[in-house]
Design an enzyme around this catalytic site. Structure first.
Site, PDB file in Angstrom:
ATOM      1  N   SER A  55       9.458   6.651  10.546  1.00  0.00           N
ATOM      2  CA  SER A  55       8.811   6.349  11.823  1.00  0.00           C
ATOM      3  C   SER A  55       9.176   4.942  12.283  1.00  0.00           C
ATOM      4  CB  SER A  55       7.289   6.463  11.652  1.00  0.00           C
ATOM      5  OG  SER A  55       6.617   5.996  12.798  1.00  0.00           O
TER       6      SER A  55
ATOM      7  N   ASN B 164      -7.549   5.330  14.336  1.00  0.00           N
ATOM      8  CA  ASN B 164      -8.391   4.910  13.227  1.00  0.00           C
ATOM      9  C   ASN B 164      -8.878   3.502  13.521  1.00  0.00           C
ATOM     10  OD1 ASN B 164      -9.137   5.856  10.602  1.00  0.00           O
ATOM     11  ND2 ASN B 164      -6.996   6.487  10.395  1.00  0.00           N
TER      12      ASN B 164
ATOM     13  N   CYS C  78       4.029  -7.013   9.139  1.00  0.00           N
ATOM     14  CA  CYS C  78       4.959  -6.487  10.147  1.00  0.00           C
ATOM     15  C   CYS C  78       5.011  -7.440  11.326  1.00  0.00           C
ATOM     16  CB  CYS C  78       4.499  -5.102  10.622  1.00  0.00           C
ATOM     17  SG  CYS C  78       5.611  -4.377  11.847  1.00  0.00           S
TER      18      CYS C  78
ATOM     19  N   CYS D 201      -3.161   2.948   7.869  1.00  0.00           N
ATOM     20  CA  CYS D 201      -2.165   2.142   7.174  1.00  0.00           C
ATOM     21  C   CYS D 201      -2.481   0.668   7.312  1.00  0.00           C
ATOM     22  CB  CYS D 201      -0.787   2.415   7.758  1.00  0.00           C
ATOM     23  SG  CYS D 201      -0.199   4.034   7.322  1.00  0.00           S
TER      24      CYS D 201
ATOM     25  N   CYS E  32       1.996  -4.683  17.021  1.00  0.00           N
ATOM     26  CA  CYS E  32       1.316  -3.764  17.945  1.00  0.00           C
ATOM     27  C   CYS E  32      -0.175  -4.105  17.963  1.00  0.00           C
ATOM     28  CB  CYS E  32       1.526  -2.320  17.515  1.00  0.00           C
ATOM     29  SG  CYS E  32       3.265  -1.901  17.442  1.00  0.00           S
TER      30      CYS E  32
ATOM     31  N   CYS F 235      -2.814  -2.253  15.513  1.00  0.00           N
ATOM     32  CA  CYS F 235      -2.443  -1.910  14.137  1.00  0.00           C
ATOM     33  C   CYS F 235      -2.903  -2.956  13.131  1.00  0.00           C
ATOM     34  CB  CYS F 235      -0.925  -1.751  14.067  1.00  0.00           C
ATOM     35  SG  CYS F 235      -0.290  -1.563  12.393  1.00  0.00           S
TER      36      CYS F 235
ATOM     37  N   GLU G  11       0.812  -1.201   0.000  1.00  0.00           N
ATOM     38  CA  GLU G  11       0.000   0.000   0.000  1.00  0.00           C
ATOM     39  C   GLU G  11       0.853   1.261   0.000  1.00  0.00           C
ATOM     40  OE1 GLU G  11      -3.088  -1.117   3.016  1.00  0.00           O
ATOM     41  OE2 GLU G  11      -2.843   1.010   3.382  1.00  0.00           O
TER      42      GLU G  11
ATOM     43  N   SER H 103       7.285   5.948  17.661  1.00  0.00           N
ATOM     44  CA  SER H 103       5.936   5.624  18.127  1.00  0.00           C
ATOM     45  C   SER H 103       6.008   5.261  19.603  1.00  0.00           C
ATOM     46  CB  SER H 103       5.386   4.434  17.326  1.00  0.00           C
ATOM     47  OG  SER H 103       5.233   4.811  15.978  1.00  0.00           O
ATOM     48  N   LEU H 104       5.586   6.187  20.432  1.00  0.00           N
ATOM     49  CA  LEU H 104       5.699   5.960  21.876  1.00  0.00           C
ATOM     50  C   LEU H 104       4.389   5.381  22.429  1.00  0.00           C
ATOM     51  CD1 LEU H 104       7.810   6.329  24.085  1.00  0.00           C
ATOM     52  CD2 LEU H 104       6.851   8.578  24.557  1.00  0.00           C
ATOM     53  N   HIS H 105       3.309   6.100  22.223  1.00  0.00           N
ATOM     54  CA  HIS H 105       1.945   5.639  22.521  1.00  0.00           C
ATOM     55  C   HIS H 105       1.620   5.403  23.988  1.00  0.00           C
ATOM     56  CE1 HIS H 105       1.790   5.479  18.284  1.00  0.00           C
ATOM     57  NE2 HIS H 105       2.135   4.225  18.099  1.00  0.00           N
TER      58      HIS H 105
ATOM     59  N   GLY I 290       4.854  -1.979   7.854  1.00  0.00           N
ATOM     60  CA  GLY I 290       6.194  -2.471   8.166  1.00  0.00           C
ATOM     61  C   GLY I 290       6.948  -1.623   9.158  1.00  0.00           C
ATOM     62  N   GLU I 291       8.004  -2.214   9.702  1.00  0.00           N
ATOM     63  CA  GLU I 291       8.891  -1.493  10.623  1.00  0.00           C
ATOM     64  C   GLU I 291      10.173  -1.180   9.837  1.00  0.00           C
ATOM     65  OE1 GLU I 291       9.264   0.018  13.651  1.00  0.00           O
ATOM     66  OE2 GLU I 291      11.276   0.271  12.873  1.00  0.00           O
TER      67      GLU I 291
ATOM     68  N   CYS J 182       3.259   8.275   1.562  1.00  0.00           N
ATOM     69  CA  CYS J 182       3.508   7.343   2.659  1.00  0.00           C
ATOM     70  C   CYS J 182       3.876   5.992   2.058  1.00  0.00           C
ATOM     71  CB  CYS J 182       2.238   7.242   3.505  1.00  0.00           C
ATOM     72  SG  CYS J 182       2.371   6.065   4.862  1.00  0.00           S
TER      73      CYS J 182
HETATM   74  N1  SAH Z   1       6.234   0.606  12.070  1.00  0.00           N
HETATM   75  C1  SAH Z   1       6.485   1.985  12.190  1.00  0.00           C
HETATM   76  C2  SAH Z   1       5.975   2.789  11.012  1.00  0.00           C
HETATM   77  C3  SAH Z   1       4.663   2.382  10.439  1.00  0.00           C
HETATM   78  S1  SAH Z   1       3.255   2.671  11.446  1.00  0.00           S
HETATM   79  C4  SAH Z   1       5.910   2.514  13.490  1.00  0.00           C
HETATM   80  O1  SAH Z   1       5.172   1.790  14.151  1.00  0.00           O
HETATM   81  O2  SAH Z   1       6.234   3.631  13.838  1.00  0.00           O
HETATM   82  C5  SAH Z   1       3.122   4.440  11.366  1.00  0.00           C
HETATM   83  C6  SAH Z   1       2.309   5.047  12.475  1.00  0.00           C
HETATM   84  O3  SAH Z   1       0.916   4.717  12.326  1.00  0.00           O
HETATM   85  C7  SAH Z   1       2.731   4.574  13.850  1.00  0.00           C
HETATM   86  O4  SAH Z   1       2.856   5.634  14.740  1.00  0.00           O
HETATM   87  C8  SAH Z   1       1.588   3.659  14.210  1.00  0.00           C
HETATM   88  O5  SAH Z   1       1.509   3.513  15.585  1.00  0.00           O
HETATM   89  C9  SAH Z   1       0.399   4.359  13.587  1.00  0.00           C
HETATM   90  N2  SAH Z   1      -0.796   3.521  13.459  1.00  0.00           N
HETATM   91  C10 SAH Z   1      -0.878   2.186  13.270  1.00  0.00           C
HETATM   92  N3  SAH Z   1      -2.166   1.781  13.247  1.00  0.00           N
HETATM   93  C11 SAH Z   1      -2.920   2.878  13.426  1.00  0.00           C
HETATM   94  C12 SAH Z   1      -4.333   3.109  13.510  1.00  0.00           C
HETATM   95  N4  SAH Z   1      -5.207   2.134  13.386  1.00  0.00           N
HETATM   96  N5  SAH Z   1      -4.756   4.381  13.714  1.00  0.00           N
HETATM   97  C13 SAH Z   1      -3.881   5.400  13.821  1.00  0.00           C
HETATM   98  N6  SAH Z   1      -2.538   5.259  13.735  1.00  0.00           N
HETATM   99  C14 SAH Z   1      -2.064   3.997  13.556  1.00  0.00           C
HETATM  100 FE1  SF4 Z   2       4.354  -2.708  12.812  1.00  0.00          FE
HETATM  101 FE2  SF4 Z   2       4.253  -0.036  13.125  1.00  0.00          FE
HETATM  102 FE3  SF4 Z   2       1.998  -1.513  12.929  1.00  0.00          FE
HETATM  103 FE4  SF4 Z   2       3.497  -1.678  15.116  1.00  0.00          FE
HETATM  104  S1  SF4 Z   2       2.416   0.150  14.368  1.00  0.00           S
HETATM  105  S2  SF4 Z   2       2.591  -3.405  13.987  1.00  0.00           S
HETATM  106  S3  SF4 Z   2       5.538  -1.483  14.260  1.00  0.00           S
HETATM  107  S4  SF4 Z   2       3.527  -1.214  11.350  1.00  0.00           S
END
Ligand code: SAH
Ligand code: SF4
Length: 355
Positions: free
Chosen positions: A195, A296, A111, A340, A115, A118, A91, A218-220, A163-164, A104
């Site tokens: 990221s 999202n 991945c 994403c 998380c 995600c 994508e 990505s701290l969260h 992906g990471e 993007c």
């Molecule tokens: N893997 C890397 C980069 C891809 S994800 C990372 O985790 O940083 C990019 C960003 O989108 C991250 O901050 C991730 O936490 C966020 N993300 C993933 N799923 C999401 C969702 N459903 N809603 C909003 N942000 C999301």
């Molecule tokens: Fe992978 Fe980033 Fe999604 Fe976490 S948020 S599962 S690191 S793509």
């Protein structure tokens, strides 16, 4: 299978052509045809000798991605689903902002970080993308823009797709060097953001790269207990380790850093967590920016909901009050499976159903 020539940096292309009996100026010509004139076939490289074209054709292809789906949103966001040579789908999203056009990109098929919120993590990593496939996404989007004939160019990149990126480090670095190359696409390093979920060792490596690309982490969550609950990677790289790496990054690069914080209703969106976050970032307040991301919703993760607007506002205000630079991410393309990984996972589900 032949690889895409987009995976080579300009230096690597020069070296490869020299090793294969060509002159350096040929490499410069080829580079120009690839990234300035943007031809789709080696035989269109008009001032390049027949034997050099033959050599390239024998060893590389230009583009390996095929457009499979294109969804256009009312706000101008376009989501592409590309098919790679092995049939895997990835994508890529084009977003329109006042400051330019941002793409993007995806770095892996699925991945492994997993998380809990995600969509990408739902599909375990199948493989890494090679550098040519990551650059190929930018070239495909640029091709779409070129076809529109409005003289628009991709000006910004966020490595925030599936992906990471730091789990595919070498290909990521090649990608960054190609798109940033002054004689090619020349997308400014300061206009590119990578990221990561916080792979501390790779943050240190990235600090040592001497490239001015922005980093987002990505701290969260502001504490280990909560972070481990929503991001299992926190067991391997707890907050303290991530912060140590970030301190090294800040010292080494003199750059600022962005922290991403998804707001999950009743999970990590209380004012206390905002205050805890402010304390955690206190010593790097002037070098940090917190990006609050409204969640999202993902069908498969129904345990999570988006925070209410009041909670988002209260969280934002609590951070501001403590002097933390922060903002709430603007949303784009909410009508087209914006999060994403969502378009890809829906497409795969559809395919499974129809089989
Ligand atoms: N893997 C890397 C980069 C891809 S994800 C990372 O985790 O940083 C990019 C960003 O989108 C991250 O901050 C991730 O936490 C966020 N993300 C993933 N799923 C999401 C969702 N459903 N809603 C909003 N942000 C999301
Ligand atoms: Fe992978 Fe980033 Fe999604 Fe976490 S948020 S599962 S690191 S793509």
């Amino acid at each position: 299978m032949k690889k895409s020539i987009y995976g080579l940096t300009r230096d690597q292309l020069i070296e490869w052509l020299l090793e294969n009996g060509q002159k350096k100026f040929r490499a410069e010509q080829v580079w120009d045809w690839l990234y300035i004139k943007r031809v789709q076939s080696f035989s269109d490289m008009k001032n390049v000798s027949k034997d050099c074209i033959q050599l390239l054709e024998d060893n590389f292809v230009i583009q390996t991605l095929k457009e499979s789906v294109k969804q256009e949103s009312e706000d101008g966001t376009i989501k592409f689903l590309f098919e790679m040579e092995d049939g895997n789908l990835i994508e890529t999203v084009l977003m329109r902002f006042k400051y330019g056009l941002s793409v993007c990109v995806t770095t892996q098929v699925g991945c492994n970080i997993g998380c809990s919120f995600c969509a990408s993590g739902l599909l375990k990593k199948n493989r890494d993308l090679d550098a040519g496939e990551i650059v190929g996404q930018i070239m495909k989007v640029q091709e779409h823009l070129d076809n529109m004939q409005k003289d628009e160019r991709v000006s910004h990149i966020v490595v925030m797709g599936i992906g990471e990126p730091f789990d595919n480090y070498k290909n990521l670095m090649n990608f960054l060097r190609v798109v940033n190359d002054q004689k090619g696409l020349a997308i400014g390093a300061r206009h590119i953001t990578v990221s990561t979920s916080g792979l501390a060792k790779k943050i240190v490596d990235f600090a040592n790269e001497n490239i001015q690309v922005n980093l987002a982490v990505s701290l969260h969550a502001p504490n280990d207990e909560l972070r481990t609950k929503i991001m299992v990677i926190n067991k391997a790289f707890p907050i303290e380790k991530v912060m140590e790496a970030i301190d090294y990054y800040l010292e080494t690069t003199n750059r600022r850093i962005t922290f991403e914080y998804i707001l999950l209703k009743d999970v990590n969106d209380h004012v206390e967590e905002a205050q805890q976050l402010a304390r955690l970032l206190e010593n790097k307040r002037h070098l940090s920016y917190v990006n609050l991301i409204p969640y999202n919703p993902v069908d498969e993760h129904s345990q999570y909901q988006r925070s209410s607007q009041e909670s988002i506002d209260a969280f934002f205000q609590a951070l501001k009050k403590k002097g933390i630079n922060c903002g709430v991410r603007l949303e784009q393309g909410t009508d087209i499976d914006a999060a994403c990984g969502q378009l890809r996972s829906k497409q795969i589900k559809k395919e499974k159903v129809s089989k």
